[in-house]
Scaffold this motif. Sequence first.
Motif, short mmCIF file in Angstrom:
data_model
loop_
_atom_site.label_atom_id
_atom_site.label_comp_id
_atom_site.label_asym_id
_atom_site.label_seq_id
_atom_site.Cartn_x
_atom_site.Cartn_y
_atom_site.Cartn_z
N ASP A 102 0.97 -1.48 0.10
CA ASP A 102 0.14 0.10 -0.11
C ASP A 102 0.88 1.28 -0.14
OD1 ASP A 102 -2.19 1.53 0.27
OD2 ASP A 102 -1.47 2.01 2.26
N HIS A 103 0.42 2.29 -0.74
CA HIS A 103 1.01 3.57 -0.79
C HIS A 103 -0.17 4.39 -1.47
CE1 HIS A 103 5.00 3.68 0.89
NE2 HIS A 103 5.32 2.55 0.14
N MET A 135 3.24 8.95 -3.55
CA MET A 135 4.58 8.95 -3.69
C MET A 135 4.99 10.37 -4.23
SD MET A 135 5.60 6.30 -2.16
CE MET A 135 7.01 6.60 -1.74
N TYR A 154 10.79 11.80 -4.60
CA TYR A 154 10.99 10.78 -3.46
C TYR A 154 12.73 9.98 -3.76
CZ TYR A 154 10.16 6.33 -0.75
OH TYR A 154 10.29 5.26 -0.08
N HIS A 167 14.67 1.63 -0.05
CA HIS A 167 14.20 0.48 0.77
C HIS A 167 15.31 -0.15 1.80
CE1 HIS A 167 12.37 -3.44 1.66
NE2 HIS A 167 11.35 -2.67 1.74
N VAL A 223 -0.40 2.30 5.29
CA VAL A 223 0.07 3.41 5.64
C VAL A 223 -1.22 4.37 6.44
CG1 VAL A 223 1.46 5.23 4.96
CG2 VAL A 223 1.75 3.34 3.81
N GLY A 234 4.80 4.48 7.70
CA GLY A 234 5.68 4.85 6.59
C GLY A 234 6.77 5.30 7.02
N ARG A 235 7.76 5.71 6.10
CA ARG A 235 9.11 6.44 6.58
C ARG A 235 9.32 7.51 5.88
NH1 ARG A 235 12.84 3.13 3.57
NH2 ARG A 235 11.27 2.86 1.98
N LEU A 236 8.05 8.25 5.53
CA LEU A 236 8.36 9.80 4.82
C LEU A 236 8.68 10.90 5.75
CD1 LEU A 236 5.45 9.59 1.90
CD2 LEU A 236 7.84 9.28 1.85
#
Length: 159
Positions: free
Chosen positions: A34-35, A38, A42, A46, A84, A115-117
């Motif tokens: 899932d996202h 982006m 970006y 990973h 997310v 998530g990692r944003l």
Amino acid sequence: MEYWLGIFHEGNEQMKALARAAEQMGFAGIALPDHVAMPAGYKAVHPSGRRHIEHDTRFPCPFITAANITAVTERLRVMTYIYVLPMREPFTVARQVATLCAQSHSRSDFGLGAGRLAPTVQRRFNKAAAILVIIVGLEFLFRSGKLFGLVKAIKWGFI
């Protein structure tokens, strides 16, 4: 031992056939990525060291995909990895999780994360996960599906 099929970048047109084939081959389930979106710039890599997501990468809605998969199979399970949560409004998510679980006869697991944003996303995750517990109920979530992200959030003291 169970084997799950993690799918990534598969087209919508082949999802039902892929699910039937996975069930026939003996897979326990299918894991759905899932996202929501982006950013065009970006740059994150990973943890595997590879960069396999671009701003135009397709991510079909995991709930609709999971509903389709469970509709055309008899025992195959589905799970999100990871959903997310901070990118969504938690009340609707709670409704979707409960509906999918009921209509799939509890063949759905709900893996979620922040998530990692951005660091601020973690705070949104904590609040949204707490709302999910209040709306759906922790007992229901553990009985009907595995809420891996929430388990970690509780274990680490975020909630």
